[in-house]
Design a protein around this motif. Sequence first.
Motif, PDB file in Angstrom:
ATOM      1  N   ARG A  10      18.421   1.437  25.946  1.00 12.78           N
ATOM      2  CA  ARG A  10      19.089   1.948  24.741  1.00 12.78           C
ATOM      3  C   ARG A  10      18.467   3.251  24.276  1.00 12.78           C
ATOM      4  O   ARG A  10      19.168   4.170  23.864  1.00 12.78           O
ATOM      5  CB  ARG A  10      19.020   0.913  23.615  1.00 12.78           C
ATOM      6  CG  ARG A  10      19.942  -0.247  23.822  1.00 12.78           C
ATOM      7  CD  ARG A  10      19.874  -1.203  22.656  1.00 12.78           C
ATOM      8  NE  ARG A  10      20.767  -2.335  22.856  1.00 12.78           N
ATOM      9  CZ  ARG A  10      20.850  -3.343  22.032  1.00 12.78           C
ATOM     10  NH1 ARG A  10      20.100  -3.398  20.952  1.00 12.78           N
ATOM     11  NH2 ARG A  10      21.690  -4.330  22.271  1.00 12.78           N
ATOM     12  N   ASN A  69      20.393   6.847  24.105  1.00  9.33           N
ATOM     13  CA  ASN A  69      20.453   7.569  22.836  1.00  9.33           C
ATOM     14  C   ASN A  69      19.833   8.954  22.963  1.00  9.33           C
ATOM     15  O   ASN A  69      20.362   9.939  22.436  1.00  9.33           O
ATOM     16  CB  ASN A  69      19.742   6.759  21.749  1.00  9.33           C
ATOM     17  CG  ASN A  69      19.923   7.359  20.377  1.00  9.33           C
ATOM     18  OD1 ASN A  69      20.806   8.165  20.153  1.00  9.33           O
ATOM     19  ND2 ASN A  69      19.079   6.958  19.455  1.00  9.33           N
ATOM     20  N   THR A 111      21.600  12.593  22.397  1.00  6.41           N
ATOM     21  CA  THR A 111      21.027  13.564  21.474  1.00  6.41           C
ATOM     22  C   THR A 111      20.801  14.901  22.169  1.00  6.41           C
ATOM     23  O   THR A 111      21.095  15.960  21.606  1.00  6.41           O
ATOM     24  CB  THR A 111      19.699  13.035  20.898  1.00  6.41           C
ATOM     25  OG1 THR A 111      19.935  11.774  20.287  1.00  6.41           O
ATOM     26  CG2 THR A 111      19.109  13.977  19.880  1.00  6.41           C
TER      27      THR A 111
END
Length: 101
Positions: free
Chosen positions: A20, A24, A28
């Motif tokens: 995860r 992420n 970003t």
Amino acid sequence: MLVALIVAATEATDELMKERYIANAEQTLQFYQSKILTSRSREHREALAKLISAEDQKLMLASEGRHFVAEPLTCARISIDPTSPKSVLVLALALVLGGFA
């Protein structure tokens, strides 16, 4: 058997959190890279470049290690001499802190 279950749960949780975090971080990075392409201000581009560098460094650290969230330092052990709080010390401390409160 219980220790093996705890170790397996920790490894599964660690791997899930790592996946995860990496997903992420990649999102970003893509966002920052798209913003740096459309940015006109030099200061804004510099700030975005610093953010990209920091995020890329975190992503490299996350993807290289075996353990991500928690690294076991020692195995589980049961103490031979169990400890308990000293009731007189706890009572005195409670009276002093209660008096201040």
